[in-house]
Design a protein around this motif. Structure first.
Motif, PDB file in Angstrom:
ATOM      1  N   GLY A 265       0.736  -1.157  -0.058  1.00  0.00           N
ATOM      2  CA  GLY A 265       0.090  -0.031   0.016  1.00  0.00           C
ATOM      3  C   GLY A 265       0.909   1.458   0.147  1.00  0.00           C
ATOM      4  N   HIS A 266       2.049   0.930  -0.423  1.00  0.00           N
ATOM      5  CA  HIS A 266       3.050   2.301  -0.253  1.00  0.00           C
ATOM      6  C   HIS A 266       2.978   2.905  -1.624  1.00  0.00           C
ATOM      7  N   ARG A 267       2.927   4.187  -1.720  1.00  0.00           N
ATOM      8  CA  ARG A 267       3.054   5.080  -2.852  1.00  0.00           C
ATOM      9  C   ARG A 267       4.399   5.347  -3.246  1.00  0.00           C
ATOM     10  N   PHE A 268       5.018   4.609  -4.188  1.00  0.00           N
ATOM     11  CA  PHE A 268       6.448   4.695  -4.248  1.00  0.00           C
ATOM     12  C   PHE A 268       7.102   5.863  -5.354  1.00  0.00           C
ATOM     13  N   MET A 269       6.417   6.398  -6.326  1.00  0.00           N
ATOM     14  CA  MET A 269       6.666   7.284  -7.097  1.00  0.00           C
ATOM     15  C   MET A 269       7.207   8.770  -6.299  1.00  0.00           C
ATOM     16  N   PRO A 270       6.653   9.162  -5.433  1.00  0.00           N
ATOM     17  CA  PRO A 270       7.114  10.645  -5.081  1.00  0.00           C
ATOM     18  C   PRO A 270       8.534  10.523  -4.678  1.00  0.00           C
ATOM     19  N   ALA A 271       9.069   9.372  -4.197  1.00  0.00           N
ATOM     20  CA  ALA A 271      10.711   9.154  -3.641  1.00  0.00           C
ATOM     21  C   ALA A 271      11.264   9.064  -4.814  1.00  0.00           C
ATOM     22  N   ILE A 272      10.605   8.945  -5.953  1.00  0.00           N
ATOM     23  CA  ILE A 272      11.767   8.474  -7.243  1.00  0.00           C
ATOM     24  C   ILE A 272      11.783   9.776  -8.245  1.00  0.00           C
ATOM     25  N   ALA A 273      10.881  10.520  -8.165  1.00  0.00           N
ATOM     26  CA  ALA A 273      10.448  11.530  -9.389  1.00  0.00           C
ATOM     27  C   ALA A 273       9.777  12.583  -8.542  1.00  0.00           C
ATOM     28  N   ARG A 274      10.196  13.915  -8.844  1.00  0.00           N
ATOM     29  CA  ARG A 274       9.632  15.238  -8.510  1.00  0.00           C
ATOM     30  C   ARG A 274       8.100  15.298  -9.128  1.00  0.00           C
ATOM     31  N   GLU A 275       7.938  14.557 -10.180  1.00  0.00           N
ATOM     32  CA  GLU A 275       6.674  14.703 -10.767  1.00  0.00           C
ATOM     33  C   GLU A 275       5.834  13.519 -10.414  1.00  0.00           C
ATOM     34  N   ALA A 276       6.330  12.624  -9.457  1.00  0.00           N
ATOM     35  CA  ALA A 276       5.607  11.443  -8.970  1.00  0.00           C
ATOM     36  C   ALA A 276       5.084  10.716 -10.084  1.00  0.00           C
ATOM     37  N   GLU A 277       3.809  10.382 -10.044  1.00  0.00           N
ATOM     38  CA  GLU A 277       3.341   9.268 -11.185  1.00  0.00           C
ATOM     39  C   GLU A 277       3.297  10.066 -12.439  1.00  0.00           C
ATOM     40  N   LEU A 278       3.651  11.372 -12.544  1.00  0.00           N
ATOM     41  CA  LEU A 278       3.468  12.012 -13.933  1.00  0.00           C
ATOM     42  C   LEU A 278       4.797  12.352 -14.632  1.00  0.00           C
ATOM     43  N   ALA A 279       5.812  11.594 -13.870  1.00  0.00           N
ATOM     44  CA  ALA A 279       7.180  11.741 -14.697  1.00  0.00           C
ATOM     45  C   ALA A 279       7.114  10.978 -16.006  1.00  0.00           C
ATOM     46  N   PRO A 280       8.313  11.303 -16.660  1.00  0.00           N
ATOM     47  CA  PRO A 280       7.989  10.750 -18.132  1.00  0.00           C
ATOM     48  C   PRO A 280       8.001   9.356 -17.994  1.00  0.00           C
ATOM     49  N   ARG A 281       7.204   8.662 -19.249  1.00  0.00           N
ATOM     50  CA  ARG A 281       6.953   7.487 -19.280  1.00  0.00           C
ATOM     51  C   ARG A 281       7.969   6.428 -18.772  1.00  0.00           C
ATOM     52  N   ASP A 282       9.283   6.396 -19.405  1.00  0.00           N
ATOM     53  CA  ASP A 282      10.218   5.494 -19.268  1.00  0.00           C
ATOM     54  C   ASP A 282      10.694   5.485 -17.625  1.00  0.00           C
ATOM     55  N   VAL A 283      10.551   6.626 -16.924  1.00  0.00           N
ATOM     56  CA  VAL A 283      10.874   6.603 -15.662  1.00  0.00           C
ATOM     57  C   VAL A 283       9.744   5.904 -14.593  1.00  0.00           C
ATOM     58  N   VAL A 284       8.679   6.205 -15.045  1.00  0.00           N
ATOM     59  CA  VAL A 284       7.698   5.474 -14.236  1.00  0.00           C
ATOM     60  C   VAL A 284       7.510   3.918 -14.422  1.00  0.00           C
ATOM     61  N   ALA A 285       7.672   3.484 -15.858  1.00  0.00           N
ATOM     62  CA  ALA A 285       7.508   2.219 -16.361  1.00  0.00           C
ATOM     63  C   ALA A 285       8.829   1.415 -15.723  1.00  0.00           C
ATOM     64  N   ARG A 286       9.995   2.018 -15.341  1.00  0.00           N
ATOM     65  CA  ARG A 286      11.276   1.239 -14.717  1.00  0.00           C
ATOM     66  C   ARG A 286      10.873   1.294 -13.269  1.00  0.00           C
ATOM     67  N   ALA A 287      10.306   2.259 -12.670  1.00  0.00           N
ATOM     68  CA  ALA A 287       9.961   2.258 -11.144  1.00  0.00           C
ATOM     69  C   ALA A 287       8.959   1.034 -10.840  1.00  0.00           C
ATOM     70  N   VAL A 288       7.865   0.775 -11.911  1.00  0.00           N
ATOM     71  CA  VAL A 288       7.068  -0.194 -11.701  1.00  0.00           C
ATOM     72  C   VAL A 288       7.842  -1.698 -11.829  1.00  0.00           C
ATOM     73  N   TRP A 289       8.824  -1.648 -12.892  1.00  0.00           N
ATOM     74  CA  TRP A 289       9.522  -2.871 -13.055  1.00  0.00           C
ATOM     75  C   TRP A 289      10.276  -3.201 -12.103  1.00  0.00           C
ATOM     76  N   GLN A 290      11.017  -2.241 -11.327  1.00  0.00           N
ATOM     77  CA  GLN A 290      11.794  -2.683 -10.179  1.00  0.00           C
ATOM     78  C   GLN A 290      10.956  -3.047  -9.142  1.00  0.00           C
ATOM     79  N   GLU A 291       9.905  -2.588  -8.912  1.00  0.00           N
ATOM     80  CA  GLU A 291       8.978  -2.904  -7.591  1.00  0.00           C
ATOM     81  C   GLU A 291       8.631  -4.520  -8.047  1.00  0.00           C
TER      82      GLU A 291
END
Ligand SMILES: Cc1cc2nc3c(=O)[nH]c(=O)nc-3n(C[C@H](O)[C@H](O)[C@H](O)COP(=O)(O)OP(=O)(O)OC[C@H]3O[C@@H](n4cnc5c(N)ncnc54)[C@H](O)[C@@H]3O)c2cc1C
Length: 498
Positions: A265-291
């Motif tokens: 239930g942890h929202r992980f994107m804010p710790a990865i990119a300033r734009e959180a879920e609205l960061a560029p596609r490749d950044v969000v996709a890699r974060a999901v992949w890493q989880e």
């Protein structure tokens, strides 16, 4: 008489392979030249175009401009784009939207103006759409109807092109496999509009028809190709448990405030990119992949942001969720990243000409360099219309070549369109694991070695072709030893041009 019973091989001015947005745009604009429109299934309904959700980018809003659209396209592409192609694309965007409208596409409107959506990495609201998130289907219905009405277009459905006929460096026809058997067709110009490569990856948003067969035909005929390593992955496809085409959960959901959560239930994107879920596609996709690599499950939660309005605001996504027994109004949606778009392809110049005489390429199969290292969202349907229409208009004006076409050998056998399930699955697994969202040298080397072994087992031209495309992707990925755009090397993660 059916063209398929004429043993001398029917002759057309233009053969267009593929009935997506790019193929239909070429075919319609090529009037009055005689066009054969060949397509795998039902015209207008068998490619990626009818699945497009978000819309078409065009600088139509107050304060926006083609120059601003061009700047956003260059930034998304890490400035690896062909600047001239970008200028042509963005300058022609408004006209392309008006042409679609004149051809019967009813875009969504606010009063007298187009309703313009905003997507990540666009500096302005500039996405025109139709029927909410069903833009592709609306566009394809209208263009297909026009193509069926057009006297100069002969639509040959259920027809798979299995080979390009070449004489030296000139392409003069195709070998077609259809319900009536296998046949040859000749033409002054052959246009590849065969779409993308999704079927080469374990998970993709593309339909199964996006099997890279057009790119394979061109490579096997000796055409040049480029930017093969640049493959875009979408961060949020609906995880259904199956492989192959997965339903896309449009970016607009995150734009509306939906958040990504891991299994705890942890929202992980804010710790990865300033734009959180609205960061560029490749950044969000890699974060999901890493989880997912850590053994987590990942969820897209729109219960608060969209909630009860889901069916009205996102009817296509809602229907996909319902089909999987998920109610996104009250429950989060399980997600996985998926291959989405190929920036590379058959290398073409500003006039869609390939390196072989008589062979052209438009749409996703082509690489004009317009997208650089990563495609800006909603520039793909636009590319199909702009470069497709431009090519059609040029072919309409082109005089027929004076040279007689070479004779066809009566004993010549058409090649085979079949790829065995074993080979298709092995390619999907190899590219997903080693030439997917995260790449590194050792894995890519292993993939190349296995693909070479697989090639020795290939039984048909289609198998050779598919393996050739997979090898070209892995080879380009190993050669580019830095991360840039959609190409991410974990052994050289710092992004830089070069
Ligand atoms: C789910 C999804 C959502 C998307 N959303 C958007 C969006 O909102 N905006 C945007 O700009 N882009 C979007 N895209 C990308 C965009 O839809 C595609 O890049 C674009 O439609 C490609 O168009 P095309 O004409 O090149 O190919 P396609 O539409 O894929 O058409 C290819 C055609 O070639 C035919 N074909 C292939 N091989 C052969 C063969 N050997 N013989 C005969 N026929 C053959 C196929 O049957 C098909 O008719 C989305 C893609 C997907 C999958």
């Amino acid at each position: 008489m059916s063209i398929f019973t004429d043993k001398s091989a029917a002759h057309f001015d233009v053969i267009v392979i593929g009935s997506g947005i790019a193929g239909l745009s070429v075919a319609l604009a090529a009037a009055p030249r005689r066009v054969a429109l060949l397509t795998r299934g039902e015209a207008g309904a068998d490619g990626a175009s009818c699945w497009a959700q978000g819309g078409i980018a065009a600088a139509l809003g107050a304060g926006d401009s083609a120059a601003a659209h061009a700047r956003d396209t260059l930034v998304a592409g890490s400035h690896m784009n062909d600047a001239r192609a970008v200028q042509v694309l963005t300058a022609a965007a408004a006209d392309a939207v008006h042409w679609l409208q004149a051809n019967g596409v009813a875009f969504d409107r606010h009063g007298d103006a187009f309703a313009l959506g905003r997507e990540a990495a666009h500096g302005h609201a500039r996405i025109v759409h139709a029927q909410g998130d069903a833009t592709g289907a609306a566009v394809m219905r209208a263009l297909t109807q026009r193509a069926r009405e057009a006297a100069h277009i002969q639509c040959l459905e259920q027809s798979v092109v299995t080979e390009l006929l070449c004489h030296g460096d000139t392409v003069y026809g195709v070998c077609v496999s259809g319900a009536a058997g296998t046949h040859f067709l000749r033409a002054d110009s052959v246009v590849l509009a065969t779409g993308g490569i999704g079927a080469l990856y374990r998970h993709s948003t593309n339909p199964d028809t996006a099997d890279a067969s057009g790119l394979a035909l061109a490579i096997c005929a000796g055409a040049e190709f480029s930017d093969m390593e640049f493959v875009q992955f979408h961060p949020t496809a609906l995880r259904t448990g199956g492989s192959g085409q997965l339903p896309l959960l449009t970016e607009a959901l995150r734009g509306a405030g939906a958040v990504l959560l891991n299994g705890s239930g942890h929202r992980f994107m804010p710790a990865i990119a300033r734009e959180a879920e609205l960061a560029p596609r490749d950044v969000v996709a890699r974060a999901v992949w890493q989880e997912l690599e850590r053994g987590e499950t990942v969820w897209l939660d729109a219960t608060r942001a969209v909630g009860a309005d889901f069916p009205q605001r996102f009817p296509t996504v809602f229907a996909s969720c319902q089909a999987e027994g998920i109610d996104p109004r009250v429950a989060p949606m399980p997600v996985v990243p998926a291959q989405h778009y190929h920036m590379g392809g058959v290398r073409v110049d500003a006039y869609a000409r390939s390196s072989l005489d008589g062979l052209y390429a438009v749409g996703e199969v082509a690489c004009s360099g317009v997208h650089g290292a990563n495609r800006l969202a909603s520039n793909s349907l636009l590319e199909g219309v702009v470069f497709g229409r431009e090519l059609g208009r040029r072919l309409a004006l082109q005089p027929s070549p004076k040279l007689p076409a070479p004779p066809l050998s009566a004993s010549r056998l058409c090649s085979d369109a079949q790829v065995s399930e074993a080979i298709a699955t092995r390619i999907r697994d190899l590219l997903w694991r080693h030439a997917g969202l995260v790449r590194e040298r050792t894995g890519l080397q292993r993939a190349l070695e296995e693909l070479k072994t697989l090639e020795a087992r290939a039984q048909s031209t289609a198998e050779f072709g598919r393996i050739a495309v997979a090898r070209a992707i892995a080879f380009a990925a190993i050669r580019r030893r830095n991360s840039i755009g959609a190409h991410y090397r974990s052994d050289a993660p710092q992004s830089r041009v070069g």
